[in-house]
Design a protein around this motif. Structure first.
Motif, PDB file in Angstrom:
ATOM      1  N   VAL A  40       0.827  -1.212   0.000  1.00 12.43           N
ATOM      2  CA  VAL A  40       0.000   0.000   0.000  1.00 12.43           C
ATOM      3  C   VAL A  40       0.860   1.261   0.000  1.00 12.43           C
ATOM      4  O   VAL A  40       0.476   2.270  -0.592  1.00 12.43           O
ATOM      5  CB  VAL A  40      -1.045   0.014   1.140  1.00 12.43           C
ATOM      6  CG1 VAL A  40      -2.028  -1.141   0.969  1.00 12.43           C
ATOM      7  CG2 VAL A  40      -0.423   0.009   2.514  1.00 12.43           C
ATOM      8  N   GLN A  41       2.039   1.199   0.615  1.00 17.49           N
ATOM      9  CA  GLN A  41       2.961   2.337   0.553  1.00 17.49           C
ATOM     10  C   GLN A  41       3.374   2.586  -0.901  1.00 17.49           C
ATOM     11  O   GLN A  41       3.395   3.735  -1.358  1.00 17.49           O
ATOM     12  CB  GLN A  41       4.193   2.065   1.416  1.00 17.49           C
ATOM     13  CG  GLN A  41       5.224   3.179   1.394  1.00 17.49           C
ATOM     14  CD  GLN A  41       6.509   2.779   2.109  1.00 17.49           C
ATOM     15  OE1 GLN A  41       7.004   1.669   1.927  1.00 17.49           O
ATOM     16  NE2 GLN A  41       7.027   3.678   2.917  1.00 17.49           N
ATOM     17  N   MET A  45      -0.388   5.057  -0.309  1.00 12.61           N
ATOM     18  CA  MET A  45      -1.046   5.239   0.987  1.00 12.61           C
ATOM     19  C   MET A  45      -0.068   5.878   1.966  1.00 12.61           C
ATOM     20  O   MET A  45       1.115   5.537   1.999  1.00 12.61           O
ATOM     21  CB  MET A  45      -1.536   3.901   1.527  1.00 12.61           C
ATOM     22  CG  MET A  45      -2.440   4.028   2.737  1.00 12.61           C
ATOM     23  SD  MET A  45      -3.232   2.440   3.099  1.00 12.61           S
ATOM     24  CE  MET A  45      -4.382   2.957   4.350  1.00 12.61           C
ATOM     25  N   THR A  46      -0.558   6.801   2.776  1.00 16.20           N
ATOM     26  CA  THR A  46       0.305   7.514   3.707  1.00 16.20           C
ATOM     27  C   THR A  46       0.391   6.791   5.053  1.00 16.20           C
ATOM     28  O   THR A  46      -0.497   6.005   5.415  1.00 16.20           O
ATOM     29  CB  THR A  46      -0.207   8.939   3.957  1.00 16.20           C
ATOM     30  OG1 THR A  46      -1.454   8.864   4.651  1.00 16.20           O
ATOM     31  CG2 THR A  46      -0.351   9.719   2.655  1.00 16.20           C
ATOM     32  N   GLN A  47       1.430   7.105   5.790  1.00 13.59           N
ATOM     33  CA  GLN A  47       1.614   6.546   7.131  1.00 13.59           C
ATOM     34  C   GLN A  47       0.462   6.973   8.045  1.00 13.59           C
ATOM     35  O   GLN A  47      -0.029   6.173   8.847  1.00 13.59           O
ATOM     36  CB  GLN A  47       2.959   6.996   7.704  1.00 13.59           C
ATOM     37  CG  GLN A  47       3.304   6.358   9.026  1.00 13.59           C
ATOM     38  CD  GLN A  47       4.715   6.728   9.494  1.00 13.59           C
ATOM     39  OE1 GLN A  47       5.387   7.557   8.897  1.00 13.59           O
ATOM     40  NE2 GLN A  47       5.142   6.110  10.571  1.00 13.59           N
ATOM     41  N   SER A  49      -2.635   7.591   7.179  1.00 12.44           N
ATOM     42  CA  SER A  49      -3.799   6.770   6.825  1.00 12.44           C
ATOM     43  C   SER A  49      -3.671   5.355   7.370  1.00 12.44           C
ATOM     44  O   SER A  49      -4.661   4.769   7.824  1.00 12.44           O
ATOM     45  CB  SER A  49      -3.979   6.724   5.310  1.00 12.44           C
ATOM     46  OG  SER A  49      -4.325   7.994   4.806  1.00 12.44           O
ATOM     47  N   VAL A  50      -2.467   4.803   7.328  1.00 11.91           N
ATOM     48  CA  VAL A  50      -2.233   3.452   7.866  1.00 11.91           C
ATOM     49  C   VAL A  50      -2.526   3.432   9.360  1.00 11.91           C
ATOM     50  O   VAL A  50      -3.231   2.541   9.852  1.00 11.91           O
ATOM     51  CB  VAL A  50      -0.799   2.971   7.571  1.00 11.91           C
ATOM     52  CG1 VAL A  50      -0.476   1.697   8.350  1.00 11.91           C
ATOM     53  CG2 VAL A  50      -0.609   2.736   6.080  1.00 11.91           C
ATOM     54  N   LEU A  53      -6.200   3.519  10.016  1.00 10.81           N
ATOM     55  CA  LEU A  53      -6.824   2.233   9.709  1.00 10.81           C
ATOM     56  C   LEU A  53      -6.507   1.186  10.773  1.00 10.81           C
ATOM     57  O   LEU A  53      -7.382   0.395  11.158  1.00 10.81           O
ATOM     58  CB  LEU A  53      -6.387   1.755   8.324  1.00 10.81           C
ATOM     59  CG  LEU A  53      -7.162   0.594   7.725  1.00 10.81           C
ATOM     60  CD1 LEU A  53      -8.661   0.863   7.699  1.00 10.81           C
ATOM     61  CD2 LEU A  53      -6.647   0.293   6.326  1.00 10.81           C
TER      62      LEU A  53
END
Length: 117
Positions: A40-41, A45-47, A49-50, A53
């Motif tokens: 996802v990186q 996808m950003t840290q 957002s991770v 989640l």
């Protein structure tokens, strides 16, 4: 990717790391999550957002593992379709790449420095 993919991967993990690491459930969990995060990186996808989640998932009740495997596979297939990737082809290509002796040596060295938490 044929039906023999899962046993081929297991055999590779045993060859690369030994039976103890191959059968260490906590280690397999860490390596799966690491690869999912790297995927996802790589797709943007950003840290932040991770982390959001992670908080969301862990605020809910724990799921049933076998059903969650199905969910992972369905979601990965959908992600690959969205991004124009051949899931089975990429899996076979990666298993072939990591099966080379020089790559196994690099993977073993890298593994030695990974977190064991």
């Amino acid at each position: 990717m044929d039906d023999a993919f899962q046993p081929r991967v297991h055999d590779w993990v045993v060859t690369c790391f030994g039976e103890d690491i191959a059968m260490d459930a906590a280690e397999r969990n860490r390596r799966f999550l690491e690869e999912a995060l790297e995927l996802v990186q790589s797709l943007g996808m950003t840290q932040v957002s991770v982390h959001e989640l992670v908080d969301y998932v862990f605020s809910r009740a724990k799921g049933e593992a076998a059903q969650e495997v199905g969910g992972v596979m369905v979601t990965l297939a959908s992600l690959c379709a969205t991004h124009g990737m051949d899931m089975a082809g990429e899996a076979d290509k990666e298993l072939t790449r990591i099966d080379a002796p020089e790559v196994i040596g690099k993977i073993r060295a890298k593994h030695a420095g990974k977190p064991k938490v």
